[in-house]
Design a protein around this motif. Structure first.
Motif, PDB file in Angstrom:
ATOM      1  N   ALA A 191       0.825  -1.204   0.000  1.00 40.19           N
ATOM      2  CA  ALA A 191       0.000   0.000   0.000  1.00 40.19           C
ATOM      3  C   ALA A 191       0.862   1.258   0.000  1.00 40.19           C
ATOM      4  O   ALA A 191       0.577   2.234  -0.715  1.00 40.19           O
ATOM      5  CB  ALA A 191      -0.935  -0.003   1.212  1.00 40.19           C
ATOM      6  N   ARG A 192       1.944   1.241   0.790  1.00 40.90           N
ATOM      7  CA  ARG A 192       2.823   2.402   0.834  1.00 40.90           C
ATOM      8  C   ARG A 192       3.557   2.589  -0.479  1.00 40.90           C
ATOM      9  O   ARG A 192       3.715   3.725  -0.946  1.00 40.90           O
ATOM     10  CB  ARG A 192       3.830   2.247   1.980  1.00 40.90           C
ATOM     11  N   ILE A 193       3.977   1.512  -1.088  1.00 41.92           N
ATOM     12  CA  ILE A 193       4.668   1.612  -2.377  1.00 41.92           C
ATOM     13  C   ILE A 193       3.729   2.169  -3.450  1.00 41.92           C
ATOM     14  O   ILE A 193       4.105   3.042  -4.243  1.00 41.92           O
ATOM     15  CB  ILE A 193       5.217   0.248  -2.805  1.00 41.92           C
ATOM     16  N   MET A 194       2.496   1.667  -3.442  1.00 44.33           N
ATOM     17  CA  MET A 194       1.540   2.087  -4.466  1.00 44.33           C
ATOM     18  C   MET A 194       1.150   3.553  -4.329  1.00 44.33           C
ATOM     19  O   MET A 194       1.159   4.305  -5.317  1.00 44.33           O
ATOM     20  CB  MET A 194       0.285   1.199  -4.406  1.00 44.33           C
ATOM     21  N   PHE A 195       0.806   3.972  -3.103  1.00 41.23           N
ATOM     22  CA  PHE A 195       0.208   5.292  -2.933  1.00 41.23           C
ATOM     23  C   PHE A 195       1.189   6.368  -2.470  1.00 41.23           C
ATOM     24  O   PHE A 195       0.869   7.554  -2.549  1.00 41.23           O
ATOM     25  CB  PHE A 195      -0.961   5.192  -1.942  1.00 41.23           C
ATOM     26  N   ARG A 196       2.366   5.980  -2.004  1.00 41.30           N
ATOM     27  CA  ARG A 196       3.362   6.965  -1.593  1.00 41.30           C
ATOM     28  C   ARG A 196       4.477   7.144  -2.602  1.00 41.30           C
ATOM     29  O   ARG A 196       5.116   8.196  -2.652  1.00 41.30           O
ATOM     30  CB  ARG A 196       3.962   6.557  -0.232  1.00 41.30           C
ATOM     31  N   HIS A 197       4.711   6.132  -3.425  1.00 41.02           N
ATOM     32  CA  HIS A 197       5.824   6.185  -4.368  1.00 41.02           C
ATOM     33  C   HIS A 197       5.368   6.060  -5.825  1.00 41.02           C
ATOM     34  O   HIS A 197       5.754   6.881  -6.662  1.00 41.02           O
ATOM     35  CB  HIS A 197       6.836   5.077  -4.046  1.00 41.02           C
ATOM     36  N   LEU A 198       4.558   5.057  -6.109  1.00 37.32           N
ATOM     37  CA  LEU A 198       4.155   4.821  -7.489  1.00 37.32           C
ATOM     38  C   LEU A 198       3.141   5.857  -7.973  1.00 37.32           C
ATOM     39  O   LEU A 198       3.281   6.415  -9.070  1.00 37.32           O
ATOM     40  CB  LEU A 198       3.577   3.407  -7.612  1.00 37.32           C
ATOM     41  N   LEU A 199       2.126   6.123  -7.171  1.00 42.23           N
ATOM     42  CA  LEU A 199       1.056   7.026  -7.585  1.00 42.23           C
ATOM     43  C   LEU A 199       1.536   8.443  -7.905  1.00 42.23           C
ATOM     44  O   LEU A 199       1.178   8.989  -8.953  1.00 42.23           O
ATOM     45  CB  LEU A 199      -0.048   7.060  -6.521  1.00 42.23           C
ATOM     46  N   PRO A 200       2.338   9.098  -7.040  1.00 45.74           N
ATOM     47  CA  PRO A 200       2.757  10.475  -7.361  1.00 45.74           C
ATOM     48  C   PRO A 200       3.509  10.590  -8.683  1.00 45.74           C
ATOM     49  O   PRO A 200       3.390  11.604  -9.379  1.00 45.74           O
ATOM     50  CB  PRO A 200       3.656  10.847  -6.175  1.00 45.74           C
ATOM     51  N   ASN A 201       4.276   9.584  -9.043  1.00 47.74           N
ATOM     52  CA  ASN A 201       5.051   9.640 -10.279  1.00 47.74           C
ATOM     53  C   ASN A 201       4.231   9.258 -11.505  1.00 47.74           C
ATOM     54  O   ASN A 201       4.600   9.621 -12.632  1.00 47.74           O
ATOM     55  CB  ASN A 201       6.265   8.708 -10.176  1.00 47.74           C
ATOM     56  N   ALA A 202       3.136   8.531 -11.302  1.00 51.66           N
ATOM     57  CA  ALA A 202       2.285   8.132 -12.420  1.00 51.66           C
ATOM     58  C   ALA A 202       1.077   9.044 -12.593  1.00 51.66           C
ATOM     59  O   ALA A 202       0.314   8.881 -13.547  1.00 51.66           O
ATOM     60  CB  ALA A 202       1.811   6.682 -12.216  1.00 51.66           C
ATOM     61  N   PHE A 203       0.930  10.011 -11.712  1.00 50.80           N
ATOM     62  CA  PHE A 203      -0.294  10.818 -11.669  1.00 50.80           C
ATOM     63  C   PHE A 203      -0.395  11.918 -12.729  1.00 50.80           C
ATOM     64  O   PHE A 203      -1.504  12.238 -13.157  1.00 50.80           O
ATOM     65  CB  PHE A 203      -0.442  11.453 -10.281  1.00 50.80           C
ATOM     66  N   PRO A 204       0.688  12.572 -13.171  1.00 51.68           N
ATOM     67  CA  PRO A 204       0.558  13.732 -14.065  1.00 51.68           C
ATOM     68  C   PRO A 204      -0.361  13.548 -15.270  1.00 51.68           C
ATOM     69  O   PRO A 204      -1.136  14.471 -15.573  1.00 51.68           O
ATOM     70  CB  PRO A 204       2.015  13.999 -14.489  1.00 51.68           C
ATOM     71  N   PRO A 205      -0.362  12.411 -15.993  1.00 52.18           N
ATOM     72  CA  PRO A 205      -1.297  12.293 -17.129  1.00 52.18           C
ATOM     73  C   PRO A 205      -2.758  12.418 -16.730  1.00 52.18           C
ATOM     74  O   PRO A 205      -3.597  12.812 -17.553  1.00 52.18           O
ATOM     75  CB  PRO A 205      -0.992  10.893 -17.683  1.00 52.18           C
ATOM     76  N   LEU A 206      -3.069  12.085 -15.473  1.00 50.35           N
ATOM     77  CA  LEU A 206      -4.457  12.167 -15.039  1.00 50.35           C
ATOM     78  C   LEU A 206      -4.950  13.605 -14.949  1.00 50.35           C
ATOM     79  O   LEU A 206      -6.156  13.856 -15.010  1.00 50.35           O
ATOM     80  CB  LEU A 206      -4.622  11.491 -13.668  1.00 50.35           C
ATOM     81  N   ILE A 207      -4.031  14.550 -14.777  1.00 49.37           N
ATOM     82  CA  ILE A 207      -4.437  15.955 -14.686  1.00 49.37           C
ATOM     83  C   ILE A 207      -5.110  16.391 -15.985  1.00 49.37           C
ATOM     84  O   ILE A 207      -6.141  17.075 -15.973  1.00 49.37           O
ATOM     85  CB  ILE A 207      -3.220  16.843 -14.370  1.00 49.37           C
ATOM     86  N   VAL A 208      -4.524  15.986 -17.088  1.00 52.77           N
ATOM     87  CA  VAL A 208      -5.099  16.326 -18.388  1.00 52.77           C
ATOM     88  C   VAL A 208      -6.450  15.637 -18.570  1.00 52.77           C
ATOM     89  O   VAL A 208      -7.437  16.264 -18.993  1.00 52.77           O
ATOM     90  CB  VAL A 208      -4.139  15.924 -19.515  1.00 52.77           C
ATOM     91  N   VAL A 209      -6.505  14.348 -18.244  1.00 52.29           N
ATOM     92  CA  VAL A 209      -7.753  13.595 -18.395  1.00 52.29           C
ATOM     93  C   VAL A 209      -8.841  14.186 -17.512  1.00 52.29           C
ATOM     94  O   VAL A 209      -9.995  14.352 -17.942  1.00 52.29           O
ATOM     95  CB  VAL A 209      -7.526  12.111 -18.058  1.00 52.29           C
ATOM     96  N   ALA A 210      -8.501  14.542 -16.270  1.00 50.27           N
ATOM     97  CA  ALA A 210      -9.491  15.098 -15.350  1.00 50.27           C
ATOM     98  C   ALA A 210     -10.022  16.433 -15.855  1.00 50.27           C
ATOM     99  O   ALA A 210     -11.223  16.717 -15.739  1.00 50.27           O
ATOM    100  CB  ALA A 210      -8.877  15.264 -13.959  1.00 50.27           C
ATOM    101  N   THR A 211      -9.151  17.257 -16.412  1.00 54.11           N
ATOM    102  CA  THR A 211      -9.593  18.556 -16.934  1.00 54.11           C
ATOM    103  C   THR A 211     -10.611  18.378 -18.051  1.00 54.11           C
ATOM    104  O   THR A 211     -11.664  19.032 -18.077  1.00 54.11           O
ATOM    105  CB  THR A 211      -8.387  19.358 -17.455  1.00 54.11           C
ATOM    106  N   VAL A 212     -10.315  17.470 -18.967  1.00 56.08           N
ATOM    107  CA  VAL A 212     -11.230  17.215 -20.081  1.00 56.08           C
ATOM    108  C   VAL A 212     -12.530  16.589 -19.576  1.00 56.08           C
ATOM    109  O   VAL A 212     -13.626  16.915 -20.060  1.00 56.08           O
ATOM    110  CB  VAL A 212     -10.558  16.310 -21.123  1.00 56.08           C
TER     111      VAL A 212
END
Length: 288
Positions: A191-212
């Protein structure tokens, strides 16, 4: 020494933010669109204090004068539009935020765990994405009934799969990085690896998707309200306002549907323009 340990990191983030804003403002159209979004949000937030008439208060409305042109005494079109915009933005942002949370959780778990769980979750995503969004929303609203909460549930059900698919693709790339292997060697919890390390680095593309998807949610809510199965008739939704004036478009009373439609157009167009600019900045292949 520990008190100053984060200074280089903070300076790096500040420089990165300044560079991001510099690239964003290099496109004047995107800057104007962002300013328009800020204005619309401000109007929606301060609506109870700035509109000349409360469209919820039936005692202030004159049904006999509801077709008078703008500027006449009757139902104030500006008040109804601002409150309709407030409702549309609220539904769009709330539905997008909840769908983002659900879809991100599903996608990050599927990417990190992999195997059969990944296969099952992605097949659910494929099934959901195989149906038109408007069809799913129509079915859910018809089953659940009319209401703001029902519309939000329908929009969440439509949107979550987009985020799950996007974050999974990004997380699959990040999962092969050295820092993930280092976290596993340190015996950190999944859980810590997924949400503390993996998620922050994989999140930027979601900003564009969320805006649209915010623009998509606003458009879909307006469509449902226009069809008469969205928010109740007592709520001044932009889609409902357009539906009320649609039958009078060719009889000279164009303003009943025209001005709410114009407000809806500006809101969706501004959000899409900002989303397109974010996509250009965050995707290195699109940079010139």
């Amino acid at each position: 020494m520990d008190a100053f340990a984060d200074i280089p990191l903070q300076d790096g983030k500040a420089a990165e933010s300044m560079l991001f804003w510099r690239e964003f403002r290099s496109n004047p159209i995107a800057v104007v669109a962002l300013a328009l979004i800020a204005l619309l949000i401000a109007l929606a937030f301060f609506a109870p204090w700035i509109v000349p008439q409360d469209p919820y208060d039936l005692s202030q409305l004159s049904i006999m004068d509801n077709k008078l042109p703008p500027g006449s005494q009757g139902r104030d079109m500006l008040s109804a539009i601002i409150y309709g915009l407030r409702l549309s933005l609220f539904v769009g942002f709330i539905a997008t935020a909840i769908a983002l949370l659900i879809g991100t959780s599903v996608g990050i778990v599927a990417a990190y765990i992999g195997g059969r769980l990944d296969a099952v979750l992605m097949r659910l995503v494929d099934i959901q994405l195989s149906f038109p969004a408007i069809l799913i929303a129509l079915i859910l609203v018809t089953i659940l009934g009319r209401g703001i909460d029902k519309v939000v549930i329908a929009l969440i059900s439509v949107q979550w799969a987009y985020y799950a698919r996007t974050i999974r693709s990004s997380a699959l790339v990040e999962r092969r990085r050295e820092y993930i292997e280092a976290a596993r060697v340190l015996a950190l919890s999944p859980a810590r690896i997924m949400f503390r390390h993996l998620l922050p680095n994989a999140f930027p593309p979601l900003i564009v998707v969320a805006t649209v998807q915010v623009a998509h949610a606003i458009s879909l809510e307006a469509t449902l309200s226009f069809l008469g199965i969205g928010v109740p008739i007592t709520e001044p939704s932009l889609g409902l306002l357009i539906a009320n004036g649609y039958g009078y478009m060719l009889s000279g009373l164009y303003w009943i549907a025209f001005y709410p439609g114009l407000a809806l157009l500006f809101a969706i167009l501004a959000i899409n323009l900002v989303g397109d600019r974010l996509a250009d900045i965050m995707n290195p292949r699109l940079k010139r």
